[in-house]
Design a protein around this motif. Structure first.
Motif, mmCIF file in Angstrom:
data_model
loop_
_atom_site.group_PDB
_atom_site.id
_atom_site.type_symbol
_atom_site.label_atom_id
_atom_site.label_comp_id
_atom_site.label_asym_id
_atom_site.label_seq_id
_atom_site.Cartn_x
_atom_site.Cartn_y
_atom_site.Cartn_z
ATOM 1 N N ALA A 125 103.510 -0.159 67.928
ATOM 2 C CA ALA A 125 104.319 0.817 67.208
ATOM 3 C C ALA A 125 105.833 0.425 67.237
ATOM 4 O O ALA A 125 106.229 -0.023 68.306
ATOM 5 C CB ALA A 125 103.813 2.337 67.568
ATOM 6 N N PHE A 126 106.481 1.019 66.411
ATOM 7 C CA PHE A 126 107.940 0.679 66.460
ATOM 8 C C PHE A 126 108.673 1.918 65.835
ATOM 9 O O PHE A 126 108.387 2.747 64.884
ATOM 10 C CB PHE A 126 108.316 -0.418 65.579
ATOM 11 C CG PHE A 126 107.704 -1.775 65.992
ATOM 12 C CD1 PHE A 126 108.201 -2.423 66.911
ATOM 13 C CD2 PHE A 126 106.520 -1.997 65.487
ATOM 14 C CE1 PHE A 126 107.623 -3.745 67.274
ATOM 15 C CE2 PHE A 126 106.062 -3.137 65.593
ATOM 16 C CZ PHE A 126 106.389 -4.007 66.629
ATOM 17 N N CYS A 127 109.832 2.502 66.398
ATOM 18 C CA CYS A 127 110.692 3.390 65.992
ATOM 19 C C CYS A 127 112.278 2.718 65.929
ATOM 20 O O CYS A 127 112.811 2.480 67.070
ATOM 21 C CB CYS A 127 110.533 4.438 67.023
ATOM 22 S SG CYS A 127 111.599 5.746 66.577
ATOM 23 N N VAL A 128 112.698 2.907 64.717
ATOM 24 C CA VAL A 128 114.164 2.307 64.595
ATOM 25 C C VAL A 128 114.967 3.580 64.292
ATOM 26 O O VAL A 128 114.472 4.571 63.668
ATOM 27 C CB VAL A 128 114.207 1.341 63.318
ATOM 28 C CG1 VAL A 128 115.426 0.982 62.896
ATOM 29 C CG2 VAL A 128 113.438 0.012 63.523
ATOM 30 N N THR A 129 116.041 3.484 64.971
ATOM 31 C CA THR A 129 117.021 4.678 64.576
ATOM 32 C C THR A 129 118.249 4.149 64.250
ATOM 33 O O THR A 129 118.677 2.961 64.926
ATOM 34 C CB THR A 129 117.401 5.536 65.966
ATOM 35 O OG1 THR A 129 116.253 6.120 66.431
ATOM 36 C CG2 THR A 129 118.404 6.690 65.665
ATOM 37 N N ILE A 130 118.777 4.329 62.965
ATOM 38 C CA ILE A 130 119.836 3.790 62.484
ATOM 39 C C ILE A 130 121.049 4.643 62.372
ATOM 40 O O ILE A 130 120.819 6.124 62.222
ATOM 41 C CB ILE A 130 119.433 3.155 61.197
ATOM 42 C CG1 ILE A 130 120.484 2.371 60.579
ATOM 43 C CG2 ILE A 130 119.341 4.255 59.934
ATOM 44 C CD1 ILE A 130 119.987 1.297 59.555
ATOM 45 N N LEU A 131 122.353 4.195 62.684
ATOM 46 C CA LEU A 131 123.353 5.035 62.433
ATOM 47 C C LEU A 131 124.408 4.398 61.440
ATOM 48 O O LEU A 131 124.406 3.106 61.246
ATOM 49 C CB LEU A 131 124.158 5.043 63.792
ATOM 50 C CG LEU A 131 123.525 5.764 64.935
ATOM 51 C CD1 LEU A 131 122.736 4.825 65.818
ATOM 52 C CD2 LEU A 131 124.276 6.739 65.638
ATOM 53 N N GLY A 132 124.965 5.239 60.603
ATOM 54 C CA GLY A 132 125.755 4.693 59.556
ATOM 55 C C GLY A 132 127.114 5.649 59.436
ATOM 56 O O GLY A 132 127.194 6.584 60.205
#
Ligand code: ADP
Ligand code: MG
Length: 325
Positions: A125-132
């Motif tokens: 499983a993968f969890c990506v958190t992105i910030l912009g």
């Protein structure tokens, strides 16, 4: 067998271009641009639910990040940083290498620094958190549509769903359309440039992850308005039309704007070399109501807006899709 630390060092540590302190410490340090707001989003992708065990690892790596990039595009934000939490079965170097290749290809394409994450053993499983970042007060929201606004969509929605239908032997595509639809499925191109250009123009925006009608429904509900769609170049009835209206996974942008912006938007399509199609208008009416006419004026409003209704054998596990369960 590689330890967790070796694994992180080998596959998930690259140089950064706009980060104070990246992978390797207890936390990352970032310096947001003064005057901008941070936009943060996260998505969880679980094997068997969002992608199949035999999904191509490189495509999965790209898509894990791309679906998050798309959320920031829909906010009108510039993606900057990402974190990757990975649950991995006993590591297979070839698989991880391919996954990392896809992930970092997307990171480079959109100038995103991977600044941290977590890695642990378990079912994949993968969890990506992105910030912009976005200028304070300029973010595009789902809630800003008002009666009289035009409704627009980018690109040609439905290609990813058709590619998936082909792979699942529910629909037969031939070249060159097949390659085009598989590219849309495996390597979606989030519309970051468009999102940035729409600040100050669009009144509301969303990315098309669940399907055009379903995602338009979210704008209508959050803006408390109704919509009349008249899609002149709607594909003929059948899977092509179903995919256009209800297929998920394309990551195009669906947005609304005052009719006074129609010409600016047409000009934007030329600048970005990206089709932008006006598909209807926002009207005052029961919040969430959506009426759909084809090019000949026939009412073809479907009973359900969901993809499963249209393509009933799809459970969405052919590849990554965030919200299909
Ligand atoms: P801690 O025990 O302090 O949580 P970890 O050993 O989990 O530290 O992680 C060490 C460093 O590696 C941290 O900087 C963390 O952000 C980073 N990291 C761990 N897993 C990943 C990953 N999958 N991708 C990118 N960075 C990761
Ligand atoms: Mg940790």
């Amino acid at each position: 067998m590689a330890s967790e630390f070796e694994l992180i060092a080998r596959y998930f540590t690259r140089g950064t271009s706009h980060t104070v302190l990246g992978v390797g410490d207890d936390g990352a340090l970032i310096a947001p641009t003064p005057g901008r707001e941070l936009v943060v989003s996260t998505d969880l992708l679980v094997e068997g639910t969002h992608f199949l065990a035999d999904t191509d690892a490189e495509a999965l790596g790209w898509k894990c990040l791309a679906v998050n990039v798309s959320d920031l595009a829909a906010m009108g934000a510039q993606p900057r940083w990402a974190l990757l939490a990975a649950v991995l079965p006993a590591p297979t170097p070839e698989w991880l290498e391919a996954f990392a290749r896809g992930f970092f290809a997307c990171a480079e394409a959109y100038d995103i620094d991977l600044i941290g994450g977590d890695t642990t053993r378990g079912p994949r499983a993968f969890c990506v958190t992105i910030l912009g970042e976005v200028e304070a007060g300029q973010a595009l929201r789902r809630s800003g549509a008002t009666a009289g606004d035009s409704i627009w969509v980018s690109g040609r929605p439905g290609r990813a769903a058709l590619g998936l239908a082909h792979l699942q032997a529910r629909y037969a595509l031939t070249e060159p359309r097949l390659a085009d639809c598989l590219a849309a499925l495996h390597r979606p191109q989030p519309r970051v440039e468009l999102g940035l250009a729409l600040r100050g123009i669009a009144s509301a925006a969303i990315d098309v992850s669940d399907g055009l009608l379903a995602d338009l429904g979210h704008i209508l509900e959050q803006s408390a308005v109704a919509a009349r769609l008249r899609i002149a170049e709607l594909p003929a009835a059948g899977p092509e039309r179903d995919a256009f209206l209800a297929g998920g996974d394309d990551y195009e942008l669906l947005f609304t704007a005052a009719p006074s912006a129609d010409q600016d938007i047409a000009a934007l399509a030329a600048t970005l070399n990206l089709p932008l199609t006006r598909i209807g208008e926002i009207v005052a009416g029961p919040p969430g109501e959506l009426v759909l006419h084809d090019g000949d004026g026939n009412d073809i409003t479907p009973a359900s807006r969901g993809y499963d209704h249209f393509m009933s054998r799809s459970s969405g596990t052919g590849t990554v899709s965030r919200d299909q369960q």
